[in-house]
Design a protein around this motif. Structure first.
Motif, mmCIF file in Angstrom:
data_model
loop_
_atom_site.group_PDB
_atom_site.id
_atom_site.type_symbol
_atom_site.label_atom_id
_atom_site.label_comp_id
_atom_site.label_asym_id
_atom_site.label_seq_id
_atom_site.Cartn_x
_atom_site.Cartn_y
_atom_site.Cartn_z
ATOM 1 N N THR A 170 0.795 -1.199 -0.091
ATOM 2 C CA THR A 170 0.136 0.084 0.050
ATOM 3 C C THR A 170 0.751 1.328 -0.101
ATOM 4 O OG1 THR A 170 -0.068 -0.066 2.483
ATOM 5 C CG2 THR A 170 -1.783 -1.238 1.323
ATOM 6 N N SER A 205 -8.990 -0.733 -2.411
ATOM 7 C CA SER A 205 -9.800 -0.590 -1.204
ATOM 8 C C SER A 205 -9.736 0.698 -0.379
ATOM 9 C CB SER A 205 -9.752 -1.886 -0.157
ATOM 10 O OG SER A 205 -8.592 -1.770 0.369
ATOM 11 N N VAL A 206 -10.430 1.094 0.628
ATOM 12 C CA VAL A 206 -9.924 2.320 1.379
ATOM 13 C C VAL A 206 -8.837 2.006 2.211
ATOM 14 C CG1 VAL A 206 -10.787 3.652 3.303
ATOM 15 C CG2 VAL A 206 -12.507 2.962 1.482
ATOM 16 N N GLN A 207 -8.385 0.836 2.576
ATOM 17 C CA GLN A 207 -7.456 0.559 3.266
ATOM 18 C C GLN A 207 -6.012 0.671 2.580
ATOM 19 O OE1 GLN A 207 -7.249 -3.246 5.538
ATOM 20 N NE2 GLN A 207 -5.329 -2.673 6.420
ATOM 21 N N GLN A 210 -5.732 4.502 1.269
ATOM 22 C CA GLN A 210 -5.666 5.445 2.296
ATOM 23 C C GLN A 210 -4.276 6.334 2.364
ATOM 24 O OE1 GLN A 210 -8.711 6.062 4.345
ATOM 25 N NE2 GLN A 210 -7.878 7.989 4.152
ATOM 26 N N PRO A 211 -3.196 5.625 2.250
ATOM 27 C CA PRO A 211 -1.852 6.258 2.318
ATOM 28 C C PRO A 211 -1.864 7.404 1.236
ATOM 29 C CG PRO A 211 -1.335 4.146 2.839
ATOM 30 C CD PRO A 211 -2.874 4.359 2.356
ATOM 31 N N PHE A 213 -4.227 8.975 -0.292
ATOM 32 C CA PHE A 213 -5.340 10.068 0.060
ATOM 33 C C PHE A 213 -4.740 10.947 0.939
ATOM 34 C CE2 PHE A 213 -8.796 11.961 2.244
ATOM 35 C CZ PHE A 213 -9.548 12.698 1.082
ATOM 36 N N ASP A 214 -4.225 10.219 2.212
ATOM 37 C CA ASP A 214 -3.843 11.173 3.314
ATOM 38 C C ASP A 214 -2.630 11.978 2.970
ATOM 39 O OD1 ASP A 214 -5.703 9.808 5.093
ATOM 40 O OD2 ASP A 214 -4.304 8.534 5.931
ATOM 41 N N GLY A 249 -14.980 6.921 1.291
ATOM 42 C CA GLY A 249 -14.620 6.552 2.611
ATOM 43 C C GLY A 249 -13.197 6.935 2.869
ATOM 44 N N LEU A 250 -12.492 7.262 1.888
ATOM 45 C CA LEU A 250 -11.218 7.770 2.134
ATOM 46 C C LEU A 250 -11.349 9.125 2.604
ATOM 47 C CD1 LEU A 250 -9.605 6.803 -1.538
ATOM 48 C CD2 LEU A 250 -8.790 5.991 0.641
#
Length: 274
Positions: A170, A205-207, A210-211, A213-214, A249-250
């Motif tokens: 990820t 997926s969101v998980q 997420q890195p 997007f963050d 979700g993100l």
């Protein structure tokens, strides 16, 4: 109302989609506004920005003609020859829905092509016309686009698909992170949350995302991000509803106002959709 800031239409018999080989057979069919409407209604998408998929003026004129007939299309990002007579091409394409131009940089082997003197002249003329540059780039271009932002500071630059990070698990990589941070230091650069399902591949997926997007949310801030579907290219990796759900979700940690910006208001402002 949600604005999809990045999607495509094409008609195969136009004949200028050189990238459309057997590897994309799943989407090698006519894709027109009637095909998007059911997906848009289900997702509460009230408008889109349609983006070029072929490097020809004829492609841009085709998209603008679709925009004449279809109110779902709020803006068009087309193509023109940045090494040619840019003012004459802009005059030829003159249309209220033309909001920007996208050279297909990822397909040009010379990473520094966009810094050539003749291209820079064209980009200065593009900026004077009030049009934006959509940057279809990969991580090899991050340094180049940062230099472009310093060279043509009055040009609005929109990074497509978060610059297509290459994932190790990820992790999008430190070079991508530092490059995106450098781009975000230029206030005229914004970024699209799009294309990540295809870049990540199976298991997105969101998980998993997420890195990315963050990092873009921290670097650019929520007001300089736009959501886009990249449909129908998205169909190679997933579907419209799921990508929207994952993107929501993100962004779950953003305020309601920031989420409204990401999913519509920012695109309206950045592309001046009216």
């Amino acid at each position: 109302m949600i604005i999809d800031a990045h999607q495509h239409f094409w008609r195969i018999d136009r004949g200028d989609y050189g990238w459309m080989d057997d590897s994309v057979a799943q989407i090698r069919r006519d894709i027109l506004p009637r095909d998007l409407y059911p997906l848009a209604r289900a997702a509460n998408v009230g408008g889109t920005v349609v983006v070029q998929a072929a490097p020809t003026l004829a492609e841009t004129e085709f998209l603008l003609q679709l925009g004449d007939r279809d109110p779902l299309i709020r803006g068009v990002v087309g193509w023109l020859d940045l090494t040619g007579d840019v003012p004459a091409q802009i005059a030829r394409l003159h249309h209220p829905k033309l909001r920007g131009v996208r050279p297909m940089l990822q397909d040009i082997s010379d990473t520094d092509w966009i810094l050539r003197p003749d291209v820079l002249r064209g980009l200065h003329q593009l900026a004077r016309s009030g049009l934006r540059l959509d940057a279809l780039i990969t991580p090899r271009h991050l340094r180049v686009i940062e230099q472009l932002a310093r060279t043509v500071p009055d040009l609005s630059i929109i990074i497509d698909h978060c610059a297509k990070p290459v994932f190790d698990g990820t992790d999008p990589g430190e070079d991508w992170r530092s490059g995106m941070t450098a781009l975000a230091a230029h206030p005229q650069i914004t970024c699209k949350l799009s294309g990540l399902a295809n870049e990540y591949g199976p298991g997105w997926s969101v998980q998993a995302l997420q890195p990315v997007f963050d990092h873009i949310a921290e670097s650019f801030g929520p007001r300089r991000l736009m959501w886009g579907s990249d449909w129908p290219v998205l169909e190679l990796a997933g579907d419209y509803g799921r990508w929207l759900s994952v993107a929501q979700g993100l962004a779950a940690g953003l305020s309601p106002e920031e989420q409204a910006g990401l999913f519509g208001d920012n695109a309206t402002r950045i592309y001046d959709l009216g």
